[in-house]
Scaffold this motif. Structure first.
Motif, short mmCIF file in Angstrom:
data_model
loop_
_atom_site.label_atom_id
_atom_site.label_comp_id
_atom_site.label_asym_id
_atom_site.label_seq_id
_atom_site.Cartn_x
_atom_site.Cartn_y
_atom_site.Cartn_z
N HIS A 1 0.82 -1.20 0.00
CA HIS A 1 0.00 0.00 0.00
C HIS A 1 0.86 1.26 0.00
CE1 HIS A 1 -3.57 -2.37 1.96
NE2 HIS A 1 -3.35 -2.70 0.71
N GLU A 2 1.98 1.21 0.72
CA GLU A 2 2.85 2.38 0.81
C GLU A 2 3.40 2.76 -0.56
OE1 GLU A 2 3.12 -0.33 2.62
OE2 GLU A 2 2.44 0.36 4.60
N GLU A 3 3.69 1.74 -1.38
CA GLU A 3 4.20 2.02 -2.72
C GLU A 3 3.14 2.67 -3.59
OE1 GLU A 3 5.81 -0.30 -6.71
OE2 GLU A 3 6.11 -1.26 -4.75
N LEU A 4 1.91 2.18 -3.50
CA LEU A 4 0.82 2.77 -4.27
C LEU A 4 0.61 4.23 -3.89
CD1 LEU A 4 -1.54 2.66 -6.23
CD2 LEU A 4 -2.94 1.67 -4.40
N LEU A 5 0.62 4.51 -2.60
CA LEU A 5 0.43 5.89 -2.14
C LEU A 5 1.57 6.78 -2.61
CD1 LEU A 5 -0.81 5.21 1.52
CD2 LEU A 5 -2.18 5.82 -0.48
N ALA A 6 2.79 6.24 -2.57
CA ALA A 6 3.95 7.01 -3.04
C ALA A 6 3.83 7.30 -4.53
CB ALA A 6 5.24 6.25 -2.74
N ALA A 7 3.34 6.31 -5.28
CA ALA A 7 3.18 6.48 -6.72
C ALA A 7 2.14 7.55 -7.02
CB ALA A 7 2.78 5.15 -7.36
N ILE A 8 1.03 7.54 -6.29
CA ILE A 8 -0.03 8.54 -6.50
C ILE A 8 0.50 9.94 -6.22
CG2 ILE A 8 -2.23 9.40 -5.62
CD1 ILE A 8 -3.01 6.45 -5.12
N ARG A 9 1.19 10.09 -5.11
CA ARG A 9 1.75 11.40 -4.78
C ARG A 9 2.73 11.87 -5.85
NH1 ARG A 9 2.68 8.74 0.31
NH2 ARG A 9 0.99 9.14 1.80
N SER A 10 3.53 10.93 -6.34
CA SER A 10 4.56 11.27 -7.34
C SER A 10 3.93 11.77 -8.63
CB SER A 10 5.43 10.05 -7.60
OG SER A 10 6.45 10.36 -8.54
N VAL A 11 2.99 10.99 -9.19
CA VAL A 11 2.40 11.40 -10.47
C VAL A 11 1.50 12.63 -10.32
CG1 VAL A 11 2.54 9.07 -11.40
CG2 VAL A 11 0.42 9.80 -10.31
N ALA A 12 0.87 12.79 -9.14
CA ALA A 12 0.03 13.97 -8.90
C ALA A 12 0.86 15.24 -8.89
CB ALA A 12 -0.73 13.82 -7.59
#
Length: 217
Positions: A109-120
Motif C-alpha cells: 500500500h505504501e508504494e501505491l500511495l507514493a506512486a499517487i503522490r509522485s504522479v500527482a
C-alpha cells in the motif's frame, strides 16, 4: 487534496481501493469506471488529478487506449497504471500511451500511495522491480554499444588476428598464416583484449560469434 478516479472492471477491486484511498486524508476518490469508455467520460466530466487505470477492462476500451485518448484531451491529467502485468512490453506501451506511472496490484500500500503522490506532483513513477530491470537492460545495451564501438578501434591486422584466434588457431598457427612472429601475435592479442575489455580466449570467441566474425572458407 488529490482527486482520484478509479478505472477497473472488477467492482471488488474498486471497492477495496476506494476504502484504502479514502482512509488517507490527502486523497479523495471522486469517481469510478468499469472500462476505458467510462473512464474517458468520467475523467472529462469530473476532472480528477490522477486516474488509476487498469489495463484489461472488457468489453469496453482497454486501459492503454483510454490513457492515450485522455492524454490527448487532458494533457495535464496524470494516469497511473495499476495492473497485475509485470511485463516490460506492457510497461513500454503504457509509457508510450502517456501514462505517468506503472504499479503492480500486488505492490505494498505504501508504494501505491507514493506512486499517487509522485504522479500527482507531475513526476514519473515506476515500481522498483521495473526500474531495476530497465536499468539492467540499459547497462547491457551500453555494454553492447561500447563493444561494437571498440571493434572499430582495432587495426586491420588486429581484426585478422581476432578472427583467427576465435576460429581456434594457436598463436603459432596465427603467426604462420600471417607471416609474423609469435611474439608479435601475442602483443597484438594483448592489445586486442584490452581494447575490447575481454579477459580470456573463450571471451574472445563469444565476442567473435556475436560480431559474426567466424566465416570459414
Amino acid at each position: 487534496m488529490i482527486k482520484l478516479l478509479l478505472a477497473d472492471d472488477h467492482a471488488v477491486v474498486r471497492s477495496g481501493l476506494r476504502m484504502l484511498l479514502d482512509s488517507n486524508p490527502e486523497l479523495e476518490v471522486i469517481g469510478e469506471a468499469a472500462d476505458g469508455d467510462e473512464a474517458i467520460r468520467n475523467a472529462l466530466a469530473m476532472r480528477p488529478d490522477v486516474v488509476l487505470m487498469d489495463l484489461n477492462m472488457p468489453p469496453g476500451k482497454d486501459g492503454l487506449t483510454a490513457t492515450a485518448e485522455l492524454k490527448k484531451q487532458l494533457p495535464e491529467l496524470s494516469v497511473l497504471i495499476l495492473t497485475m502485468h509485470d511485463d516490460d512490453e506492457y510497461l513500454f506501451r503504457a509509457i508510450h500511451a502517456g501514462a505517468s506511472g506503472y504499479v503492480l496490484k500486488n505492490a505494498p500500500h505504501e508504494e501505491l500511495l507514493a506512486a499517487i503522490r509522485s504522479v500527482a506532483s507531475g513526476q514519473a513513477y515506476l515500481s522498483p522491480a521495473s526500474t531495476k530491470r530497465l536499468m539492467a537492460q540499459y547497462v547491457e545495451s551500453v555494454k553492447r554499444k561500447d563493444a561494437a564501438d571498440s571493434y572499430e578501434t582495432l587495426s586491420e591486422r588486429e581484426k585478422e588476428i581476432v578472427s583467427l584466434i576465435a576460429k581456434g588457431y594457436s598463436n603459432k598457427e596465427v603467426a604462420e598464416q600471417l607471416v609474423i612472429s609469435v611474439k608479435t601475435v601475442e602483443t597484438h592479442k594483448s592489445n586486442i583484449m584490452e581494447k575490447l575489455g575481454l579477459k580470456t580466449r573463450p571471451d574472445l570467441v563469444k565476442y567473435a560469434l556475436k560480431k559474426g566474425l567466424l566465416h570459414f572458407e
